[in-house]
Design a protein around this motif. Sequence first.
Motif, mmCIF file in Angstrom:
data_model
loop_
_atom_site.group_PDB
_atom_site.id
_atom_site.type_symbol
_atom_site.label_atom_id
_atom_site.label_comp_id
_atom_site.label_asym_id
_atom_site.label_seq_id
_atom_site.Cartn_x
_atom_site.Cartn_y
_atom_site.Cartn_z
ATOM 1 N N GLN A 250 48.395 -43.775 40.856
ATOM 2 C CA GLN A 250 48.241 -44.516 41.601
ATOM 3 C C GLN A 250 47.722 -46.183 40.907
ATOM 4 O OE1 GLN A 250 45.660 -42.432 44.774
ATOM 5 N NE2 GLN A 250 45.407 -44.773 45.968
ATOM 6 N N THR A 251 48.421 -46.564 41.266
ATOM 7 C CA THR A 251 48.396 -47.714 40.677
ATOM 8 C C THR A 251 47.779 -48.707 41.917
ATOM 9 O OG1 THR A 251 49.870 -47.787 38.681
ATOM 10 C CG2 THR A 251 49.338 -49.907 39.373
ATOM 11 N N PRO A 254 48.985 -54.958 43.714
ATOM 12 C CA PRO A 254 50.010 -55.866 43.812
ATOM 13 C C PRO A 254 51.008 -56.000 42.585
ATOM 14 C CG PRO A 254 49.323 -56.339 46.114
ATOM 15 C CD PRO A 254 48.018 -56.064 44.115
ATOM 16 N N SER A 256 49.824 -55.019 39.354
ATOM 17 C CA SER A 256 49.753 -54.047 38.376
ATOM 18 C C SER A 256 50.735 -53.023 38.492
ATOM 19 C CB SER A 256 48.914 -52.893 38.492
ATOM 20 O OG SER A 256 47.917 -53.874 38.429
ATOM 21 N N GLN A 257 51.402 -52.745 39.996
ATOM 22 C CA GLN A 257 52.233 -52.839 40.675
ATOM 23 C C GLN A 257 54.008 -53.819 39.925
ATOM 24 O OE1 GLN A 257 52.033 -51.857 44.302
ATOM 25 N NE2 GLN A 257 50.321 -50.211 44.622
ATOM 26 N N LYS A 258 53.543 -54.287 40.004
ATOM 27 C CA LYS A 258 55.429 -55.317 39.151
ATOM 28 C C LYS A 258 55.020 -54.890 37.970
ATOM 29 C CE LYS A 258 55.493 -57.945 43.431
ATOM 30 N NZ LYS A 258 56.937 -58.729 43.713
ATOM 31 N N LEU A 260 54.091 -52.651 36.189
ATOM 32 C CA LEU A 260 55.269 -50.838 35.931
ATOM 33 C C LEU A 260 56.383 -50.628 36.194
ATOM 34 C CD1 LEU A 260 52.109 -48.735 37.049
ATOM 35 C CD2 LEU A 260 53.068 -49.275 34.914
ATOM 36 N N LYS A 261 57.149 -51.977 37.489
ATOM 37 C CA LYS A 261 58.085 -51.640 38.190
ATOM 38 C C LYS A 261 59.479 -52.619 37.243
ATOM 39 C CE LYS A 261 57.809 -51.133 43.266
ATOM 40 N NZ LYS A 261 58.232 -51.661 44.106
ATOM 41 N N LYS A 342 51.924 -50.624 51.300
ATOM 42 C CA LYS A 342 52.297 -49.632 50.726
ATOM 43 C C LYS A 342 53.896 -50.102 50.525
ATOM 44 C CE LYS A 342 49.346 -46.835 48.891
ATOM 45 N NZ LYS A 342 47.896 -45.065 48.853
ATOM 46 N N GLU A 345 55.752 -52.681 49.854
ATOM 47 C CA GLU A 345 55.702 -53.295 48.205
ATOM 48 C C GLU A 345 57.005 -52.135 47.735
ATOM 49 O OE1 GLU A 345 54.432 -54.473 44.705
ATOM 50 O OE2 GLU A 345 54.594 -55.641 46.756
#
Length: 693
Positions: A250-251, A254, A256-258, A260-261, A342, A345
């Motif tokens: 559960q990142t 925004p 951190s999410q990018k 990972l992506k 969410k 994103e």
Amino acid sequence: MKAESILRLKNLQVRLRVKNGWVYAVDGVNLSINAGEIFALVGESGCGKSMTAMAITRLLPTNASMMEGSELWLDDIPLHQLSEYEMKKIRSKKIGFIFQDPMASLNPVLTIGEQIIEAIAYESNHKLKYTEMREQAYTLLSQVRIPDPKRIFKEYPHQLSGGMKQRVVIAMALAKKPDLLIADEPTTALDVTTQAQVLHLIQSLNQMHHMAILLITHDLGVVSQMADKVAVMYAGHIIEQSSAETFFVQTLHPYSQKLLKALPEKTNKNESLAVIPGQVPSLNKPFSLCRFKSRCSVQFKACEESMPNWLMLDNKQQVRCHWYDTELLKKYPKNFRIDQFKKEEMTVSIDENLYEPAMDEKPFIELSGFKVYYPIRKGIFKRTVGHVRAVDGIALSLHEGQTLALVGESGCGKTSVGKAIIRLTEPEGKFIFDGIDFLRLSGSRLRKKRADMQMIFQDPFSSMNPKMRVHDILEEGMLSLKVGSNKQEREDRINVLLEQVGLMPEMKWRYPFEFSGGQRQRIAIARALSVGPKLIVCDEPTSALDVSVQAQILNLLKNLQYELGMSYLFITHNLNVVRYIAHHVAVMYLGKIVEYGTVDKVLNQPKHPYTQALIDAIPSISHAQKGFQPPKGEIPSALNPPQGCHFAPRCPHKMSICESAYPGEYNPDHKQMVRCYLYENEAIAEKTNGQSV
């Protein structure tokens, strides 16, 4: 009473004095690390990770200073209040440091033993006899799994491989018996198996000595397999912190999410990697709003009005983002909630599928019996006494518009293949390039054909003249190979090249040092494109780049291949990158190709034990369990390779025949070649069936 936390940072602020003012390199960092805990600090280059580590050890640059109000506690010792004399004692006994480049932290004129003994002497206050310190050094070298410690004790740093040097640095750090071990990008330049060995060693030592470890890295796969806790740093401060287990499930932020992506392993190979637009903001002034605002795709009105608070959520995750501030969100309509964030994103940075070129019937490049031998000369008359068989009779083919990845450990001969293909070294054997026997070319014919192939080197900065502007760097190759009929035509071509690689044309008047690592790699790509090549040899072009910059470079290479129909020989040790960018892959070990086939076949159904070992050593966020499975032993010397199969001394499936003769080529399903006796029976059965038919 001893504090639970070994290390505590409170409001750490570090400023650097520059020509026009101050740089706020570290701005209000708070964190704590417990005994026996591995704490990972991640983020892009320039975010302040290494500066934080230097502040902890009080080894800041001369133009840097820790600001009033900053607190550093090691156990109950206030490091921020100590004099340099007192701090030197702390560094010599309580804090170990593993630097990114082991060669830079080893003295080239002292033996390994002398350097380890120096560390032991400091720790013991010079109270031990030399024989006692020597025995301790042998023990330390054994602890870090260095074979034959007594021999290594007498050798110099230049005589060891990169992985061995890194183990020596770890041994020196352990000589202090530290409470805290700081590992600053300890495996960035290492191949995947050596990285796995070093990280497995750090994990084992962490469990054995129950020391606190601060792991600084940009490799999220390493973090997933190593860390207990994770903190994400951006533009000088921490924006998210949680347990590693929670972070990858559960990142929150925004940014951190990018990150990972942007990982190749999280992306379909027919799509572009997610990229983070823009640059990390300049740190030459204080911030009043979110530092990620200019690059964020889900910002809203609150982001323009105030700085986000540091929030603690119910599951003990901490984040600095307005989207998680429930009190703040009450000011907005009821449907404006975290669910909307969410949903939005999930659809950010989705690019159209890239065209994957079809394979022609006839290969564009064919190698057979391809050899690169380096002579060993000794004595006054420099007589040749032997050869290093860097490349020993390999066969490869590459089709136009496609990418062939060449993978393997450091020292296996990958770079030698790349250099020999473009004739930077002279090979033997057969090399057909675009229908021409390339090894028979010489003089003007060779010079003319050189424009068809170029090379992108691992370190773009060292491959450029620091005294030349980008304009001159790009024009140099065109002048040499007579590309462009006049100055204006070359000028226009330079402008187009810079735009092709995502740089502004006016940047051509800058020097290499004025660019970031990712921008320098783009310049290196533009230089390779400047003479209109059909083939580009890419030698580890993304190994030292952040995940976000790596995504930009890989997208660029894929787009250029689609637009210009170029072929790539992609040399790398990152199998996740191979999975994303390549069509075929050749696995190399000690000068020979041990497995070859399509990427899907080789990486999803590996046949050779060495290929399986490489895949097992990949640090991945997808692995269910923590830890690494590195292959045993070290790669043998190419000067004196083992008889029979070169991988036999390290192979878990070794048979007696493996030590007598090198295995032939077996094709289990005609899409995958493997050199391994495990498949000999299959090959015999196939031939027998064919004869009976």
